[in-house]
Every structure is written in structure tokens, then in C-alpha cells.
Design a protein around this motif. Structure first.
Motif, short mmCIF file in Angstrom:
data_model
loop_
_atom_site.label_atom_id
_atom_site.label_comp_id
_atom_site.label_asym_id
_atom_site.label_seq_id
_atom_site.Cartn_x
_atom_site.Cartn_y
_atom_site.Cartn_z
N ALA A 114 -3.61 12.87 -0.78
CA ALA A 114 -4.93 12.25 -0.95
C ALA A 114 -5.07 11.64 -2.34
O ALA A 114 -5.76 10.64 -2.54
N MET A 115 -4.41 12.25 -3.34
CA MET A 115 -4.49 11.73 -4.71
C MET A 115 -3.77 10.40 -4.86
O MET A 115 -4.22 9.52 -5.58
N TYR A 116 -2.64 10.26 -4.19
CA TYR A 116 -1.79 9.11 -4.45
C TYR A 116 -1.84 8.03 -3.36
O TYR A 116 -1.77 6.85 -3.66
N ALA A 117 -1.95 8.43 -2.10
CA ALA A 117 -1.82 7.45 -1.03
C ALA A 117 -3.12 6.69 -0.80
O ALA A 117 -4.21 7.20 -1.05
N ASP A 118 -2.97 5.44 -0.33
CA ASP A 118 -4.15 4.65 0.04
C ASP A 118 -4.57 4.97 1.46
O ASP A 118 -5.73 5.00 1.79
N GLN A 119 -3.54 5.18 2.30
CA GLN A 119 -3.80 5.41 3.71
C GLN A 119 -3.11 6.70 4.13
O GLN A 119 -1.99 6.97 3.69
N ARG B 170 4.90 -2.95 -8.45
CA ARG B 170 5.83 -4.05 -8.16
C ARG B 170 5.65 -4.59 -6.75
O ARG B 170 6.57 -5.21 -6.20
N GLU B 171 4.51 -4.28 -6.15
CA GLU B 171 4.15 -4.82 -4.83
C GLU B 171 5.16 -4.43 -3.76
O GLU B 171 5.54 -5.24 -2.92
N VAL B 172 5.59 -3.18 -3.83
CA VAL B 172 6.46 -2.65 -2.78
C VAL B 172 5.59 -1.81 -1.85
O VAL B 172 4.70 -1.10 -2.29
N THR B 173 5.83 -1.96 -0.56
CA THR B 173 5.13 -1.11 0.39
C THR B 173 5.76 0.27 0.38
O THR B 173 6.98 0.38 0.47
N ILE B 174 4.93 1.30 0.26
CA ILE B 174 5.45 2.66 0.17
C ILE B 174 4.99 3.46 1.39
O ILE B 174 3.80 3.47 1.71
N ILE B 175 5.94 4.08 2.06
CA ILE B 175 5.59 4.98 3.16
C ILE B 175 6.28 6.31 2.89
O ILE B 175 7.49 6.34 2.66
N SER B 176 5.51 7.40 2.89
CA SER B 176 6.14 8.68 2.63
C SER B 176 5.58 9.74 3.58
O SER B 176 4.51 9.57 4.15
N LEU C 228 10.27 -2.52 0.94
CA LEU C 228 9.66 -1.36 1.55
C LEU C 228 10.46 -0.13 1.14
O LEU C 228 11.69 -0.16 1.13
N ILE C 229 9.76 0.94 0.77
CA ILE C 229 10.49 2.17 0.46
C ILE C 229 9.95 3.31 1.32
O ILE C 229 8.74 3.44 1.51
N LEU C 230 10.88 4.07 1.89
CA LEU C 230 10.51 5.20 2.74
C LEU C 230 10.95 6.47 2.04
O LEU C 230 12.11 6.61 1.63
N LEU C 231 10.03 7.40 1.87
CA LEU C 231 10.35 8.66 1.18
C LEU C 231 10.01 9.84 2.07
O LEU C 231 8.87 9.98 2.51
N ASP C 232 11.02 10.67 2.33
CA ASP C 232 10.81 11.84 3.18
C ASP C 232 10.57 13.06 2.29
O ASP C 232 11.50 13.52 1.63
N GLU C 233 9.36 13.54 2.25
CA GLU C 233 9.01 14.71 1.43
C GLU C 233 9.59 14.60 0.02
O GLU C 233 10.38 15.46 -0.40
N ASN D 155 0.85 -1.17 0.00
CA ASN D 155 0.00 0.00 0.00
C ASN D 155 0.89 1.22 0.00
O ASN D 155 2.06 1.15 0.32
N TRP D 156 0.28 2.36 -0.30
CA TRP D 156 1.01 3.63 -0.15
C TRP D 156 0.42 4.34 1.06
O TRP D 156 -0.76 4.70 1.06
N THR D 157 1.25 4.50 2.08
CA THR D 157 0.81 5.19 3.29
C THR D 157 1.54 6.52 3.40
O THR D 157 2.73 6.59 3.13
N CYS D 158 0.80 7.54 3.77
CA CYS D 158 1.38 8.86 3.80
C CYS D 158 1.22 9.50 5.18
O CYS D 158 0.12 9.50 5.73
N PHE D 159 2.33 9.99 5.76
CA PHE D 159 2.25 10.73 7.03
C PHE D 159 2.10 12.21 6.71
O PHE D 159 2.93 12.78 5.99
N VAL D 160 1.06 12.83 7.23
CA VAL D 160 0.92 14.27 7.05
C VAL D 160 0.82 14.93 8.42
O VAL D 160 0.53 14.28 9.43
N GLY D 161 1.06 16.23 8.44
CA GLY D 161 1.01 16.96 9.70
C GLY D 161 1.93 18.15 9.64
O GLY D 161 2.79 18.22 8.75
#
Lengths: 248, 343
Positions: free
Chosen positions: A195-200, A180-186, A152-157, A28-34
Motif C-alpha cells: 500500500a505504501m509503494y504501489a499505485d494499484q 524512468r517511466e517503467v511499468t512495474i508489476i510485483s 516492464l519489470i516483473l518482481l516476484d516477492e 504505474n506500480w501494480t502489486c498482486f497480493v493474496g
């Protein structure tokens, strides 16, 4: 799947993250906002395993701190750009863990060439990495993450330094990873794009999680406005897409 | 790195081994010149004949000059030059600072203080222990620097800064000792400027052991040094433990530096000039250029020593004067171009 229980991170005397509990689904693509200082980057580093913490942070049931067996790609907000390294060499670093540092296998070379083409960097492969523009540098970072073939890929901004055109270009490249079934966290400061790109979406403030859930649910929640002290408005376009703008 | 304006050329066309081979050849030629020239000039053909045990070689007196004076001196210069240049390159990578050099961590000043204590002690009976004192001083200064900077590499520059502070302190104490013992001012002064006159097979033996061990460690981890040019998180995700690599690199580089300083005094600027020169010519990041840097460093110091011996012959110039004469202007150029590197 990443399971976080009672996660606390202290840096010096300051508690950066306070008792977090969160589950992040795989593929999934998970996004931290704040707002700034919410602890988003620290949470990313904790998930990477390079940041010591109290509590539990498990990736597929294994505690992540100092666990070098995982294959996690990390794309920093402010990369250190090495002097005297070509674009090819820089992207090739993504293979270092598999091939061994300083050696290049034939598969790696082929993969790097393919990835350079995919990210539009082919043709400047022999240039020094220091000479790339902001958008090209971001693509080089994504290319390095791609050849790493991470779970798993982690992307900071990943889009913070880019104009809108390049933001979309980079985000589309990141979406390749999802196929490619990689878990994405950004982390992402632009909630509309998140909201456009992330699932969570996970909403954070002052080291705590205010809310997490499916993107469209979170975007319309009161907690999101609360995190930004009611200074934002959420509009829904005819297409059903949400747009978040600051109050004027 | 500082000649990067030519950067668009085909990088892969430059083969590392060719540059390394040229550097090795350079060292060989300069080494031969170093053995041959001096107050008594030895002919190349006679040197070869003597070494190969053929007839018509050198006279006994010339033979003694070759075996007991020239050879150990050239070997020591090569060892010290290689050690200083390699540790300089490693320090620059570890501290992400193109101006870092073996002397910025306080190692040199610590060694200077140790040597001064040995030279200025009341009855001169510690003079023979000069290398040991210098060595201990260097290691101690670096350890204190580590200790003061607290979190070793949380911010790489903090170690550099504490190294500079420790170095200033050691220099202050050293100056005080010098003034109190003005009788021994001259030997201290000449040691500080660097000298290879004390070279003997004994010095070559013990310094080669330490320097070769240190260099072996540095070459073994040289590939991972590339990872230190990234952020720690990137390095971690690419499979290395950045702090572990840094600790190993700094310890090994300091061992090499301390040994070099103990054997030959304070010879500055080799650690800055040579790495920048080699990287500028070879267009290579540190690790791929490291063997070349070591060879060129060795050749540079043998050449500088040759200059020190012959320019004012029969008097000798301190070798540190020669390296600083070349190094200081170069340092200023690097300083001026540092902005480009930071962009």
C-alpha cells in the motif's frame, strides 16, 4: 498497458488461474497480493510470456506468449545463483539481449558501472555472485534489471527474504524505475508495504481476482479482508498511511 | 568453481586467451610425447625431419609406426578426450549438476549394450559393426531417457534420473548377454574398460567428422549456456529460449559422447575431472572456459593413453583404468565440496 481477457492457465490437471480479466496501466506500480497459492507468480510468468495460457494477454496490443521482441525484466523470488560468475558479469547479463550473448559494448560497461554505484554494489564488482548476502543479491538482481532498460519489470516477492531495513532499501531502488517511466508489476506478501509503494493493488485468491483498484481504496475494502478470511485488520495512522496487521 | 575460496581476486586480470594458449601448448607438448614414446621410441628431431620430408629421418619401419600407429592413436585420443570433456562441461551446465557427466544419461551403458550385442553375436560377423552398434545403443538410450522423463526439462533432474534408470537396465541386459556368451567375455571386458588400440585413420576420419560437428554446435551456443544457470524465467527475459538451448546442447553433447564411446570404448571420468579442473584454475563460468576444457580434455587423454601404453610395456593397460585411477579420487573430492557449491 496490459490487457488481460478470460485468462486461464492450467498446469497439468490443475487450473492455476481461472478466467481472469484485468487491465494494468502503464508507468504505474501494480502489486498482486493474496494468500499463498493464489496464482500471483503464475500471473507474473504469464505476463512475462514464458507461461502458456488460454485466453488473451496483450501488452500494448500484442499477444505476449513467446514474444521475444518485448524487453521485460524479471526478478524471481528464488533466483538460481550461477557459480563462477562475478557481480559485474552477473549484472552484465542484463545487456545480453542488446549486445548479444557473451559480448559487452562500451556503453554497457559504463552503464553497468553507473548502476553498480547506484545500487551500492560498486567495490564488490569482482566478487563472486555466490558470496553476496541476501540483501546484496537482491540489489544485484535489481541492478541487472536496471541495465536491461526494460519497458516492464516483473518482481516476484522482491522483499520476502529481507529484514525491514533492506526491504525499504530495495523498494526505494525499485522506485527509481518508476521515475524512468517503467511499468512495474510485483507480488508482495506484505500488504502494508504494498500500500505504501504501489499505485494499484490487485487482490487474488485461489486463481481469481477478488478486487483491483487504487491502493488506498483496495486496502480499506471488505474484499481484502475476505481474501484473508477476515483474519486481518486495517488501521489508519494519523499520517493517513494504512497498516495491515493479522488478527490476534 | 570448487576452489572458490580464493574468489576475491581481480577476475578481469586473468585473460581467457592466455589460459587457452597454455592449454594448446600443453596439448602440443603432450601430443609430441605421445607420438614419440612407446615400445619403439622415436626421436623428436627425426619425427620433425620425417614430417617435413627432410633427409636423415626415421627408418621405414619407424615411419610405419609413426604414420600408421602413433599418429592416428594420438589424434583419436585427443578427439575423444576433447569430446568427453566438452560434453561433460555442457551436461553439468544444462542439468545444473556439478556431477553430471557424459555417462549419466545412459548413453555409455546404451553404447555398451550395443557393442556387447555386436561382439557376442553367434558367428562374430557383426564384430566389424561394433562402432555402429555402440552409436545406435547410445542414441537409443538417450531417446528412451528423454521419452520416460516426459516433459523434457520441466525439472532437469528428472532426465538425469531416467538416464540412470535406462543405464542400469542396459547394463543388466549387457551383463546377461556376457554371461550367456562367456567365450567372448574378454573382448567385451576389454572394450568396456576403453581402448585406443583399434585406432586407425579410418576410425579417426569418421569419428572426427561427428565430433567436430558436435563441438562446433556446442561452441556456437556456448555463450547462451550462461543463461541456463539462471531460472528459466530470467533466461527468457534475457532473450533466450532455455528449453531450445537445452535440447540443442544435449543432442550435440550426446553425439560427441556416442562417437567417442563408439571409437574407443567406455573411458570414464574425463567428463568430470577436466571441466572441474579448468574451471577451478581459470575461475570462469562454463562458456568462457569451454575451449580450454576441450584442449585440456584432449591433452589429458593423450597423456592417459601414453601411461596405458608405457606403464606395463610391452603389455597395455586399458586407458579407462588410468582415467578412473585419477578420476575416482577427484570425483570424491568434488562430491565432498558439492555442499559449498550448493550454499
Amino acid at each position: 498497458m496490459i490487457e488481460i481477457q478470460d485468462l486461464t492457465v492450467r498446469i497439468g490437471a490443475t487450473e492455476i488461474l481461472k478466467d481472469l480479466n484485468l487491465t494494468i496501466a502503464a508507468n504505474n506500480w501494480t502489486c498482486f497480493v493474496g494468500p499463498n497459492g493464489a496464482g500471483k507468480t503464475t500471473l507474473l510468468k504469464s505476463i512475462l510470456g514464458s507461461q502458456s495460457y488460454a485466453g488473451s494477454l496483450k501488452d500494448d496490443g500484442v499477444e505476449v506468449f513467446n514474444n521475444h521482441d518485448r524487453n521485460v525484466a524479471f526478478v524471481p523470488q528464488h533466483p538460481q545463483i550461477p557459480v563462477g560468475m562475478s557481480v559485474t558479469e552477473y549484472v552484465m547479463l542484463g545487456r545480453a539481449k542488446r549486445d548479444g550473448w557473451g559480448t559487452e559494448s562500451k556503453e554497457s560497461r559504463a552503464l553497468v558501472v553507473d548502476t553498480l554505484k547506484l545500487t551500492g554494489l560498486y567495490g564488490m564488482q569482482n566478487q563472486f555472485i555466490t558470496r553476496l548476502s541476501g540483501g546484496e543479491m537482491q540489489r544485484a538482481l535489481i541492478a541487472r534489471a536496471l541495465v536491461q532498460q526494460p519497458e516492464l519489470i516483473l518482481l516476484d516477492e522482491p522483499t520476502s527474504a529481507l529484514d525491514l531495513h533492506h526491504q525499504i532499501a530495495v523498494l526505494n531502488k525499485i522506485e527509481i524505475l518508476k521515475e524512468r517511466e517503467v511499468t512495474i508489476i510485483s507480488t508482495m506478501h506484505d500488504i502494508t508495504l504494498a500500500a505504501m509503494y504501489a499505485d494499484q493493488i490487485v487482490v487474488m485468491k485461489e486463481g481469481r481476482i477478488l478486487l483491483s483498484g487504487a491502493s488506498d481504496v483496495v486496502v480499506h475494502s471488505d474484499q481484502l479482508k475476505e481474501a484473508f478470511e477476515n483474519r486481518i485488520n486495517v488501521f489508519t495512522l494519523d499520517s493517513g498511511r494504512s497498516v495491515i496487521l493479522p488478527n490476534k | 568453481m570448487i576452489f572458490e575460496k580464493r574468489g576475491n581476486r581481480e577476475l578481469r586480470s586473468i585473460w581467457d586467451w592466455r589460459i587457452t594458449a597454455v592449454a594448446a601448448l600443453l596439448l602440443l607438448i603432450i601430443g609430441l610425447l605421445g607420438i614419440s614414446f612407446g615400445p619403439i621410441n622415436l626421436r623428436f628431431d627425426q619425427i620433425f625431419k620425417t614430417i617435413l620430408g627432410l633427409p636423415n629421418g626415421l627408418t621405414d619401419q619407424e615411419r610405419a609406426v609413426l604414420i600408421d600407429l602413433r599418429l592416428p592413436r594420438v589424434l583419436l585420443a585427443a578427439l575423444v578426450g576433447g569430446a568427453l570433456a566438452t560434453s561433460g562441461a555442457v551436461y553439468q551446465t544444462v542439468f545444473r549438476n556439478p556431477l553430471a557427466d557424459p555417462y549419466l544419461l545412459g548413453a555409455a551403458s546404451g553404447a555398451g549394450l550395443g557393442a556387447t550385442i555386436a561382439i557376442t553375436n553367434a558367428h562374430g560377423n557383426l564384430y566389424g559393426l561394433l562402432p555402429v552398434f555402440a552409436f545406435c545403443g547410445a542414441i537409443l538410450a538417450v531417446l528412451v531417457g528423454f521419452f520416460i522423463s516426459g516433459k523434457f526439462f520441466a525439472e532437469p533432474n528428472s532426465l538425469l534420473l531416467s538416464g540412470i534408470a535406462v543405464g542400469s537396465f542396459a547394463t543388466a541386459v549387457q551383463t546377461y548377454l556376457q554371461q550367456r556368451h562367456s567365450a567372448s567375455l574378454r573382448p567385451v571386458y576389454s572394450w568396456i574398460l576403453g581402448e585406443l588400440t583399434a585406432a586407425s585413420w579410418r576410425v579417426v576420419t569418421w569419428s572426427s567428422i561427428y565430433i567436430l560437428i558436435a563441438l562446433a554446435i556446442l561452441f556456437a551456443i556456448s555463450k547462451q549456456l550462461d543463461g541456463l544457470m539462471l531460472t528459466d524465467e530470467e533466461a527468457y527475459s534475457l532473450g533466450i529460449n532455455p528449453n531450445q538451448i537445452r535440447v540443442i546442447a544435449v543432442i550435440a553433447a550426446t553425439l560427441a559422447t556416442a562417437t567417442a564411446v563408439a571409437a574407443s570404448g567406455l573411458i570414464g571420468f574425463v567428463g568430470i575431472v577436466v571441466p572441474h579442473l579448468v574451471r577451478g584454475v581459470s575461475h570462469r563460468v562454463t562458456n568462457r572456459a569451454l575451449s580450454t576444457i576441450a584442449l585440456v580434455g584432449a591433452a589429458f587423454l593423450v597423456l592417459a593413453d601414453l601411461g596405458a601404453r608405457t606403464l606395463l610395456s610391452p603389455a597395455e593397460l586399458p586407458i579407462g583404468v588410468i582415467t578412473a585411477f585419477v578420476g575416482a579420487p577427484f570425483f570424491l573430492v568434488v562430491l565432498r565440496r558439492k555442499r559449498m557449491v550448493n550454499q
